[in-house]
Design a protein around this motif. Structure first.
Motif, mmCIF file in Angstrom:
data_model
loop_
_atom_site.group_PDB
_atom_site.id
_atom_site.type_symbol
_atom_site.label_atom_id
_atom_site.label_comp_id
_atom_site.label_asym_id
_atom_site.label_seq_id
_atom_site.Cartn_x
_atom_site.Cartn_y
_atom_site.Cartn_z
ATOM 1 N N GLU A 271 0.876 -1.247 -0.018
ATOM 2 C CA GLU A 271 -0.006 -0.075 0.162
ATOM 3 C C GLU A 271 0.826 1.363 -0.094
ATOM 4 O O GLU A 271 2.055 1.124 0.266
ATOM 5 N N PRO A 272 0.351 2.444 -0.324
ATOM 6 C CA PRO A 272 1.197 3.483 -0.154
ATOM 7 C C PRO A 272 1.635 3.890 1.048
ATOM 8 O O PRO A 272 0.803 3.682 1.975
ATOM 9 N N LEU A 273 2.972 4.237 1.416
ATOM 10 C CA LEU A 273 3.556 4.360 2.627
ATOM 11 C C LEU A 273 3.503 5.606 3.242
ATOM 12 O O LEU A 273 3.985 5.980 4.411
ATOM 13 N N GLY A 274 3.244 6.781 2.367
ATOM 14 C CA GLY A 274 3.500 8.171 2.946
ATOM 15 C C GLY A 274 4.823 8.547 3.342
ATOM 16 O O GLY A 274 5.749 8.174 2.586
ATOM 17 N N ASP A 275 4.852 9.297 4.359
ATOM 18 C CA ASP A 275 6.132 9.578 4.925
ATOM 19 C C ASP A 275 7.216 8.600 5.275
ATOM 20 O O ASP A 275 8.396 8.641 5.176
ATOM 21 N N ARG A 276 6.614 7.449 5.494
ATOM 22 C CA ARG A 276 7.527 6.120 6.155
ATOM 23 C C ARG A 276 8.292 5.761 4.843
ATOM 24 O O ARG A 276 9.429 5.402 4.922
ATOM 25 N N ALA A 277 7.883 6.052 3.752
ATOM 26 C CA ALA A 277 8.615 5.652 2.400
ATOM 27 C C ALA A 277 9.908 6.457 2.412
ATOM 28 O O ALA A 277 11.037 5.856 2.129
ATOM 29 N N ASP A 278 9.754 7.723 2.669
ATOM 30 C CA ASP A 278 10.976 8.333 2.724
ATOM 31 C C ASP A 278 12.146 8.234 3.722
ATOM 32 O O ASP A 278 13.398 8.420 3.599
ATOM 33 N N ALA A 279 11.592 7.674 4.618
ATOM 34 C CA ALA A 279 12.402 7.329 5.968
ATOM 35 C C ALA A 279 13.092 5.919 5.708
ATOM 36 O O ALA A 279 14.144 5.662 6.138
ATOM 37 N N LEU A 280 12.450 5.034 4.661
ATOM 38 C CA LEU A 280 13.049 3.940 4.500
ATOM 39 C C LEU A 280 14.140 3.993 3.522
ATOM 40 O O LEU A 280 15.082 3.124 3.478
ATOM 41 N N ILE A 281 13.730 4.874 2.447
ATOM 42 C CA ILE A 281 14.948 4.827 1.269
ATOM 43 C C ILE A 281 15.048 6.337 1.024
ATOM 44 O O ILE A 281 14.408 6.917 0.246
ATOM 45 N N PRO A 282 15.707 7.176 2.279
ATOM 46 C CA PRO A 282 15.855 8.520 1.896
ATOM 47 C C PRO A 282 16.360 9.159 0.645
ATOM 48 O O PRO A 282 16.270 9.965 0.005
ATOM 49 N N SER A 283 17.307 8.145 0.068
ATOM 50 C CA SER A 283 18.011 8.491 -1.155
ATOM 51 C C SER A 283 17.154 8.338 -2.482
ATOM 52 O O SER A 283 17.252 8.687 -3.382
ATOM 53 N N SER A 300 7.819 3.515 -5.395
ATOM 54 C CA SER A 300 7.165 4.011 -6.565
ATOM 55 C C SER A 300 6.811 5.546 -6.705
ATOM 56 O O SER A 300 7.254 6.322 -5.495
ATOM 57 N N ALA A 301 6.381 6.199 -7.617
ATOM 58 C CA ALA A 301 5.999 7.408 -7.251
ATOM 59 C C ALA A 301 5.070 7.946 -6.651
ATOM 60 O O ALA A 301 5.095 8.896 -5.856
ATOM 61 N N ASP A 302 4.264 7.044 -6.047
ATOM 62 C CA ASP A 302 3.038 7.179 -4.936
ATOM 63 C C ASP A 302 3.502 6.502 -3.876
ATOM 64 O O ASP A 302 2.899 6.348 -2.830
ATOM 65 N N LYS A 303 5.031 6.354 -3.737
ATOM 66 C CA LYS A 303 5.401 5.936 -2.121
ATOM 67 C C LYS A 303 5.077 4.403 -1.522
ATOM 68 O O LYS A 303 4.907 4.127 -0.709
ATOM 69 N N ARG A 304 4.937 3.719 -2.617
ATOM 70 C CA ARG A 304 4.795 2.145 -2.435
ATOM 71 C C ARG A 304 6.327 1.458 -2.310
ATOM 72 O O ARG A 304 7.051 1.929 -3.040
ATOM 73 N N MET A 305 6.441 0.357 -1.624
ATOM 74 C CA MET A 305 7.428 -0.076 -1.627
ATOM 75 C C MET A 305 7.309 -1.575 -2.783
ATOM 76 O O MET A 305 6.333 -2.044 -2.606
ATOM 77 N N ILE A 306 8.016 -1.294 -3.837
ATOM 78 C CA ILE A 306 8.028 -2.317 -4.663
ATOM 79 C C ILE A 306 9.180 -3.196 -4.494
ATOM 80 O O ILE A 306 10.274 -2.953 -4.480
ATOM 81 N N PHE A 307 8.814 -4.731 -4.140
ATOM 82 C CA PHE A 307 10.043 -5.341 -3.519
ATOM 83 C C PHE A 307 9.955 -6.874 -4.416
ATOM 84 O O PHE A 307 8.830 -7.481 -4.649
ATOM 85 N N GLY A 308 11.215 -7.204 -4.931
ATOM 86 C CA GLY A 308 10.892 -8.584 -5.830
ATOM 87 C C GLY A 308 12.208 -9.298 -5.372
ATOM 88 O O GLY A 308 13.021 -9.216 -4.801
ATOM 89 N N GLY A 309 12.095 -10.463 -6.079
ATOM 90 C CA GLY A 309 13.095 -11.563 -5.623
ATOM 91 C C GLY A 309 12.840 -12.917 -6.058
ATOM 92 O O GLY A 309 11.724 -13.119 -6.426
ATOM 93 N N GLY A 310 13.479 -13.912 -5.720
ATOM 94 C CA GLY A 310 13.147 -15.315 -5.932
ATOM 95 C C GLY A 310 13.388 -15.544 -7.308
ATOM 96 O O GLY A 310 13.254 -14.745 -8.258
ATOM 97 N N THR A 311 13.510 -16.914 -7.521
ATOM 98 C CA THR A 311 13.674 -17.624 -8.998
ATOM 99 C C THR A 311 12.931 -18.864 -9.115
ATOM 100 O O THR A 311 12.997 -19.351 -8.036
ATOM 101 N N VAL A 312 12.257 -19.167 -10.007
ATOM 102 C CA VAL A 312 11.701 -20.705 -10.247
ATOM 103 C C VAL A 312 12.471 -20.956 -11.615
ATOM 104 O O VAL A 312 11.616 -20.346 -12.585
ATOM 105 N N TYR A 313 13.179 -21.961 -11.822
ATOM 106 C CA TYR A 313 13.688 -22.107 -13.231
ATOM 107 C C TYR A 313 12.824 -23.010 -14.036
ATOM 108 O O TYR A 313 11.926 -23.835 -13.355
ATOM 109 N N GLY A 314 12.496 -22.609 -15.291
ATOM 110 C CA GLY A 314 11.518 -23.204 -16.111
ATOM 111 C C GLY A 314 10.341 -22.471 -16.183
ATOM 112 O O GLY A 314 9.571 -22.502 -17.169
ATOM 113 N N GLY A 315 10.255 -21.276 -15.151
ATOM 114 C CA GLY A 315 9.506 -20.279 -15.638
ATOM 115 C C GLY A 315 7.880 -20.644 -14.941
ATOM 116 O O GLY A 315 6.778 -19.757 -15.368
#
Length: 435
Positions: A271-283, A300-315
């Protein structure tokens, strides 16, 4: 139309991602029907295909792009949105495997993809929330040594845009205790990936190019002097064809099937994090760690944390993306424990066994590019430009990549996913124990 796209894209709709929900261009698909002729026919309306098409259209070529779903439906519209310089295979690996000359060649162009993106965004006024800066994050002292070596090596090839960060400096930029340090690349960056590719399609059309969507390709006559791209309802006959289906090409071109393997990666948007977002990634930079199976994230531009990772071989997609990615998010940012996740999605990238992307020809006038191995945002834009150079008559850079040997996956197509999974366990073991 749904039946036409069912082979790989369901009904052709975008996945339920944050990017699809926040896209700023809604296209009305133009479906290929009947016979069309062009100077160049491009299969795939992702970054590779559209970069190739734009560079050629700027030179005056009549270009037609054929896409089975919608523009950016695949990896180009689902990825982490990170402009990370370099290939998956390090310059060290390339030098060791192919020689110093090859290392110097690749070292001379690994920042070019980001420059191409910025040029296209500026020239065509693409609104995609483009921002500068990316950070490589280190969990261990061994990771920091890797980054120190990377910085020194890249400086050897004239890249002086990296700044090593100790734990304190890192925390000022990314507010977490998870890392012992990192490295800032000021020439990296991040953006809204689907809005970028949609903007590129619009740019191509402003140059006279045509993009056909919801037109799955059934076969390609690539051995012909004038290649033909066939769909269920029509075909494109061209002087030159370019195949940029990457992880979603499927069995359309049998000669390319064994060269790459689809691998899925997963993402969430809070969800949008508001001011919390700037505190998490000040840069407000994007971040990826340097493990073999890595995490990557940004705001994101509207202050969501977009977080990814993990892999599954074969798709294949995991049963519950939220359950898979949430623990990684909360490990890096404990203050986000229990945060509401508004979007979760998965998508495939094409992995080459060597981790070096491939470019070449099959037939006299049919080119291909694929296998960016998770580093496709910059690599695809670069390869599109190099393909356009070759088609226009300058094969100097194309030939260098074409000559790099490709290595088949152990186990062949049937067992490549299992072999790759087993191989990844060793690297995960090393990551877990800081080796």
């Amino acid at each position: 139309m749904a039946n036409d796209t069912r082979s790989y894209a369901g009904d052709g709709r975008y996945p339920d991602s944050y990017y699809a929900a926040s896209r700023n261009i809604i296209r009305t698909p133009k479906i290929l029907e009947g016979e069309v002729r062009a100077d160049v026919a491009v299969l795939g309306a992702g970054y590779s295909g559209l970069s190739t098409a734009i560079h050629l259209a700027e030179k005056g070529y009549k270009v037609v792009v054929v896409e089975g779903a919608g523009v950016g439906w695949g990896a180009s519209g689902r990825n982490g949105g990170q402009i990370v310089n370099g290939l998956n295979a390090s310059l060290d690996t390339i030098r060791r495997r192919y020689g110093e000359e090859a290392g110097a060649f690749v070292g001379s162009l690994v920042q070019e993809g980001g420059k191409i993106i910025r040029r296209i965004v500026a020239q065509y006024g693409i609104d995609c929330d483009l921002k500068d800066g990316n950070i490589y994050a280190a969990y261990t002292s061994a990771h920091m040594k890797e980054l120190e070596h990377k910085k020194a090596l890249w400086e050897r090839y004239g890249m002086n845009d990296h700044q090593l960060l100790d734990k304190a400096a890192m925390r000022k930029l990314v507010n977490t205790d998870a890392y012992v340090g990192g490295m800032l690349d000021t020439t990296g960056g991040h953006m809204h990936p689907l809005n970028l590719v949609l903007g590129e399609a619009k740019a191509l059309e402003s140059l006279g190019g045509i993009v056909y969507e919801q037109s799955p390709v059934t076969r390609v006559e690539h051995e012909a002097d004038k290649p033909v791209i066939h769909t269920a309802r029509g075909r494109v006959i061209a002087d030159v064809a370019v195949l940029c289906g990457n992880a979603y090409l499927g069995n359309v071109v049998p000669k390319l099937v064994s060269r790459v393997m689809p691998v899925s990666t997963q993402m969430i948007a809070t969800e949008p994090l508001g001011d919390r977002a700037d505190a998490l990634i000040p840069s407000d930079t994007c971040v990826e760690d340097v493990r073999y199976i890595l995490d990557y994230f940004r705001l994101s531009a509207d202050k969501r944390m977009i977080f990814g990772g993990g892999t599954v071989y074969g798709g294949t997609d995991p049963a519950d993306v939220r359950a898979k990615i949430r623990p990684n998010l909360e490990k890096v940012f404990p203050s986000l424990k229990g945060v509401k996740i508004d979007y979760a999605w998965s998508g495939n990238f094409a992995l080459s066994f060597s981790r070096v992307p491939q470019m070449g020809k099959i037939g006299k006038n049919t080119y291909f590019a694929h296998g960016y191995s998770g580093h496709g945002v910059t690599g695809s834009h670069l390869f599109g430009k190099i393909l356009s150079e070759a088609i226009h008559g300058d094969v100097s850079r194309f030939s260098r990549f074409e000559k790099l040997p490709w290595i088949p996956f152990p186990g062949g197509r049937m067992f490549r996913a299992q072999y790759s999974t087993i191989g990844s366990w060793w690297y995960q073991f090393k990551d877990a124990f800081g080796l």
